[in-house]
Design a protein around this motif. Structure first.
Motif, PDB file in Angstrom:
ATOM      1  N   VAL A  77       3.119   4.211  -0.649  1.00 28.99           N
ATOM      2  CA  VAL A  77       2.381   3.038  -0.578  1.00 28.99           C
ATOM      3  C   VAL A  77       1.794   2.346  -1.702  1.00 28.99           C
ATOM      4  O   VAL A  77       1.878   1.140  -1.712  1.00 28.99           O
ATOM      5  CB  VAL A  77       0.787   3.669   0.222  1.00 28.99           C
ATOM      6  CG1 VAL A  77      -0.191   2.673   0.456  1.00 28.99           C
ATOM      7  CG2 VAL A  77       1.145   4.306   1.663  1.00 28.99           C
ATOM      8  N   THR A  98       4.710  -5.541  -3.171  1.00 28.51           N
ATOM      9  CA  THR A  98       4.181  -6.753  -2.243  1.00 28.51           C
ATOM     10  C   THR A  98       3.581  -7.780  -3.200  1.00 28.51           C
ATOM     11  O   THR A  98       3.746  -9.093  -3.228  1.00 28.51           O
ATOM     12  CB  THR A  98       3.249  -6.288  -1.417  1.00 28.51           C
ATOM     13  OG1 THR A  98       3.942  -5.543  -0.331  1.00 28.51           O
ATOM     14  CG2 THR A  98       2.669  -7.539  -0.722  1.00 28.51           C
ATOM     15  N   ARG A  99       2.704  -7.343  -4.258  1.00 31.11           N
ATOM     16  CA  ARG A  99       2.110  -7.876  -5.201  1.00 31.11           C
ATOM     17  C   ARG A  99       3.017  -8.627  -6.149  1.00 31.11           C
ATOM     18  O   ARG A  99       2.905 -10.149  -6.363  1.00 31.11           O
ATOM     19  CB  ARG A  99       1.295  -6.953  -6.175  1.00 31.11           C
ATOM     20  CG  ARG A  99       0.470  -7.986  -7.321  1.00 31.11           C
ATOM     21  CD  ARG A  99      -0.544  -7.229  -7.938  1.00 31.11           C
ATOM     22  NE  ARG A  99      -1.246  -8.138  -8.916  1.00 31.11           N
ATOM     23  CZ  ARG A  99      -1.436  -7.917 -10.142  1.00 31.11           C
ATOM     24  NH1 ARG A  99      -0.759  -7.004 -10.898  1.00 31.11           N
ATOM     25  NH2 ARG A  99      -2.069  -8.904 -11.076  1.00 31.11           N
ATOM     26  N   ALA A 142       2.724  -1.498  -2.409  1.00 32.86           N
ATOM     27  CA  ALA A 142       1.661  -2.528  -2.762  1.00 32.86           C
ATOM     28  C   ALA A 142       2.176  -3.252  -4.026  1.00 32.86           C
ATOM     29  O   ALA A 142       2.036  -4.453  -4.052  1.00 32.86           O
ATOM     30  CB  ALA A 142       0.527  -1.730  -2.903  1.00 32.86           C
TER      31      ALA A 142
END
Length: 381
Positions: A22, A29-30, A26
């Motif tokens: 996770v 994605t950032r 994240a």
């Protein structure tokens, strides 16, 4: 028991692996959104400039971002407001980069500059110290960008710093621009209280009248009681026009290249850090700063761009009393104290119309036969 231990161990490993996945997702994605922002921010113009670095100033290394589509354009140094470094939202100001080489400066107690200092603030640092940093940065910019004078824009708390800079070293600046202009906080507090009281007395908001009557007019002891009035204004009056939500601002900040999570967390906690680490005496001295001791004479054109809901009637008497080679007070309809960011394109148009000609003509000093221009309120649609 051994089977239970094995199951628990496997379960713990599974949870850890899921957490890593996770977290890694994240981060990926950032990174993707940061890449997209970087692409939008990229300046491809042949004569453009896109530069960001820490610059050593009197109170420490500070983050400076320089952006523009043509290095021949006038330079505009932006001195941001309290809690809102414009460098973090540089994408909002891209429309300005056609007219100006825009410089975003994170002051020592904010944003990446504060993170660079390990989140530590000099407890004695006040307006004068920021002014010294700003003047040193101005000299740095003049040398780096080969400009004899630059335009100076102060927003809200930053307008105290910028106005003092303009007063102390008029030889460095072509034009002063203020927005959310600070003049006298105590007098402004009373002005806002009286304005709200007048609205309450129309009978439309009896609960507001009851609250204001119970509080009584400022000043308050302690001064922090003003917050009880301050929170009422956006509830009962227009204080801003269309604006971004906090969620939009957070997403925009997370997608900003060159900003680590440590930078963002330091920025988010900056207000609390300032109150905790800076002495009460310095904090109060900053709060009671007034423009009057600087005098009425300024040796450069003075322009104010105020939001319609940001009480331009309050700054008008001070502005009318200034003696300068040119003056202009521009009101942006339907916006307020944060017009510079929330309505950045319209604000940029006001800069184009009212500031750019002055910045060009005053870049090398006072033009010959410069007329003294009387102040005029000019709404910007």
């Amino acid at each position: 028991m051994s089977k239970l231990k094995t199951w628990l161990r496997r379960g713990a490993i599974g949870v850890a692996a899921a957490a890593i996945a996770v977290g890694g997702g994240a981060a990926a994605t950032r990174a993707f959104f940061q890449h997209q922002t970087a692409e939008r921010l990229r300046i491809d113009a042949k004569d453009g400039i896109q530069d960001s670095a820490f610059v050593k100033l009197p109170s420490g290394e500070q983050w400076v971002v320089i952006r523009g589509e043509n290095i021949a354009n006038p330079v505009l140094l932006v001195v941001h407001g309290g809690g809102m470094p414009t460098s973090l939202f540089a994408e909002d100001y891209k429309s300005w980069e056609k007219d100006f080489t825009v410089v975003h400066w994170d002051r020592r107690d904010h944003a990446k500059s504060l993170a660079r200092a390990g989140g530590r603030i000099d407890p004695n640092q006040g307006v004068d110290s920021f002014v010294a940093d700003g003047l040193a940065l101005t000299d740095h910019l003049r040398n780096k960008l080969h400009k004899p004078r630059i335009a100076l824009l102060g927003w809200s708390w930053g307008s105290r710093v910028a106005l003092t800079m303009a007063h102390q070293r008029p030889d460095l600046f072509s034009v002063y621009v203020g927005t959310g202009q600070a003049v006298d906080n105590s007098a402004r507090d009373r002005h806002i209280y009286d304005h709200m009281l007048a609205v309450a007395k129309t009978g439309k908001h009896p609960e507001l009248l009851a609250k204001l009557t119970a509080l009584g007019p400022p000043p308050y002891d302690p001064p922090s009681r003003w917050k009880e009035v301050d929170v009422l204004e956006p509830v009962y009056l227009k204080t801003e026009g269309p604006k971004k939500s906090e969620g939009q601002l957070y997403r925009q900040a997370l997608a900003m290249p060159d900003w680590s999570l440590t930078d963002l967390l330091t920025h988010k906690d900056a207000g609390r850090t300032i109150r905790r680490q800076r002495s009460l005496a310095v904090y109060n001295a900053n709060h009671v700063w007034k423009a009057a001791p600087l005098g009425r004479d300024f040796a450069m054109p003075m322009v104010l761009i105020q939001g319609e809901y940001d009480h331009p009637d309050f700054v008008r008497p001070w502005f009318d009393g200034l003696r300068a080679p040119g003056k202009d007070l521009v009101v942006l309809p339907g916006t307020g104290h944060a017009a510079i960011q929330m309505q950045s394109v319209r604000f940029g148009q006001a800069l184009h119309d009212h500031v750019l000609p002055l910045a060009r003509s005053w870049e090398y000093g006072r033009p010959a036969d410069t007329p003294v221009v009387q102040p005029e309120v000019k709404p910007v649609e």
